[in-house]
Design an enzyme around this catalytic site. Sequence first.
Site, mmCIF file in Angstrom:
data_model
loop_
_atom_site.group_PDB
_atom_site.id
_atom_site.type_symbol
_atom_site.label_atom_id
_atom_site.label_comp_id
_atom_site.label_asym_id
_atom_site.label_seq_id
_atom_site.Cartn_x
_atom_site.Cartn_y
_atom_site.Cartn_z
ATOM 1 N N LYS A 40 0.843 -1.204 0.000
ATOM 2 C CA LYS A 40 0.000 0.000 0.000
ATOM 3 C C LYS A 40 0.877 1.251 0.000
ATOM 4 C CE LYS A 40 -0.289 -0.448 5.019
ATOM 5 N NZ LYS A 40 -1.081 -1.057 6.130
ATOM 6 N N TYR A 254 17.581 28.878 10.342
ATOM 7 C CA TYR A 254 16.434 29.617 10.885
ATOM 8 C C TYR A 254 16.386 29.483 12.402
ATOM 9 C CZ TYR A 254 14.375 30.065 6.202
ATOM 10 O OH TYR A 254 14.128 30.370 4.897
HETATM 11 C C1 LIG Z 1 -0.344 -1.968 6.822
HETATM 12 C C2 LIG Z 1 -0.916 -3.239 7.300
HETATM 13 C C3 LIG Z 1 -0.114 -4.373 7.421
HETATM 14 C C4 LIG Z 1 1.389 -4.349 7.266
HETATM 15 O O1 LIG Z 1 1.968 -3.984 8.482
HETATM 16 P P1 LIG Z 1 3.561 -3.945 8.696
HETATM 17 O O2 LIG Z 1 3.706 -3.619 10.128
HETATM 18 O O3 LIG Z 1 4.074 -2.887 7.786
HETATM 19 O O4 LIG Z 1 4.073 -5.275 8.343
HETATM 20 C C5 LIG Z 1 -0.730 -5.578 7.736
HETATM 21 N N1 LIG Z 1 -2.068 -5.648 7.939
HETATM 22 C C6 LIG Z 1 -2.862 -4.556 7.861
HETATM 23 C C7 LIG Z 1 -4.328 -4.700 8.108
HETATM 24 C C8 LIG Z 1 -2.316 -3.320 7.570
HETATM 25 O O5 LIG Z 1 -3.100 -2.236 7.509
#
Ligand SMILES: *Cc1c(COP(=O)(O)O)cnc(C)c1O
Length: 366
Positions: A40, A254
Amino acid sequence: MTARDLTSSGVLVVDLDALARNYRLVRDTASPAECAAVVKANAYGLGVGPVARRLRAEGCRRFFVATAAEGMELRGLVQDADIHVLDGVTADTVETLTHFELTPVLNSLAQIERWKPTGRAALLHFDTGMSRLGIGAEEAEVLFTESARLSGLSIKYLMTHLACADEPDHALNREQLRRFAQLRELLPEVPVSIGNSAGAFLGADHCGDLVRTGIALYGGNPFIDRDLPLAPVVRLSGRILQLREVRSPVTVGYGATRTVAPPATLAIVGIGYADGYLRCLGNRASASVNGVRIPVVGRVSMDYLCVDVSALPAGTVHCGDSVELIGEHVSVDEIATAAGTISYEILTGLGARLQRVYQGKGHNGE
Ligand SMILES: *Cc1c(COP(=O)(O)O)cnc(C)c1O
């Protein structure tokens, strides 16, 4: 000459061989559970195209994305793989999901009703303590009393997501597994998907039959206080645009938050918070030149930051030299901790301006 031909200062190198090594590590650790890749958010900011193609070449056959739009893009990259969409199905996405043969993760009774007429496969997600997406206790009760609601649905996996897998001793892990074990009785024959990256390292009960691995593939350690032999996948570097010899005390950046006393040499690097190198890292993080760690001094600005390169032998640092901000010597976990966040946020925040370069087998469609 176009803007594209001009190399930018900020370069993000993604090492696809390291990605593959991490995939094999998680896969072998979680075995006999299958290892799915969570890609994702553009594969956590690294670029879903090269990442997904390489993982597919390594034998990964299941992918998770957050949205139907991400699923559609991924389908264009990998044809012979199962693609699961975590946010499920809505009136707007049902056509896209079916057309691109994407498998939704059904999160509510309404989503079950919406998907049923398609006659296609789905995953069923129970919320057992995350209070995010998923079928809650009340809706689960309805499924137990009205089992006809599931008839005609082809459920590939029952799924749940642990809220505290990164803290293995947290009591909620046990409690979520206990609740999920009860919910499984609804469809006892159906395999289960439980663990994320952390869960994959916590044994069979945290894995289930399918782990959903994201951050570990990309080199981020999901645990707060446990080392894992993960290979660094990203190298963020910037070029030195200007060197400043400090001959009398100066303030840097800054807000003049840092005073540097002579003798010192400062280097201005062409990376800033617009590239995802967070402003709060100023005066807190380290960088590296030729393996020598150097401090980031003063505030990070939009396009530049300043490092103190005095620790390097005189005459060895030049304009145009590359400074590693994240990589082999300064891990993404270290940077995340310095910024008070997690590696996920650092990776997904890496900016669009960075030139992305892919290394290892699988780039350029090889
Ligand atoms: C993003 C997500 C994962 C992956 O998690 P990681 O900690 O990056 O391995 C797994 N399951 C769900 C439902 C998620 O939203």
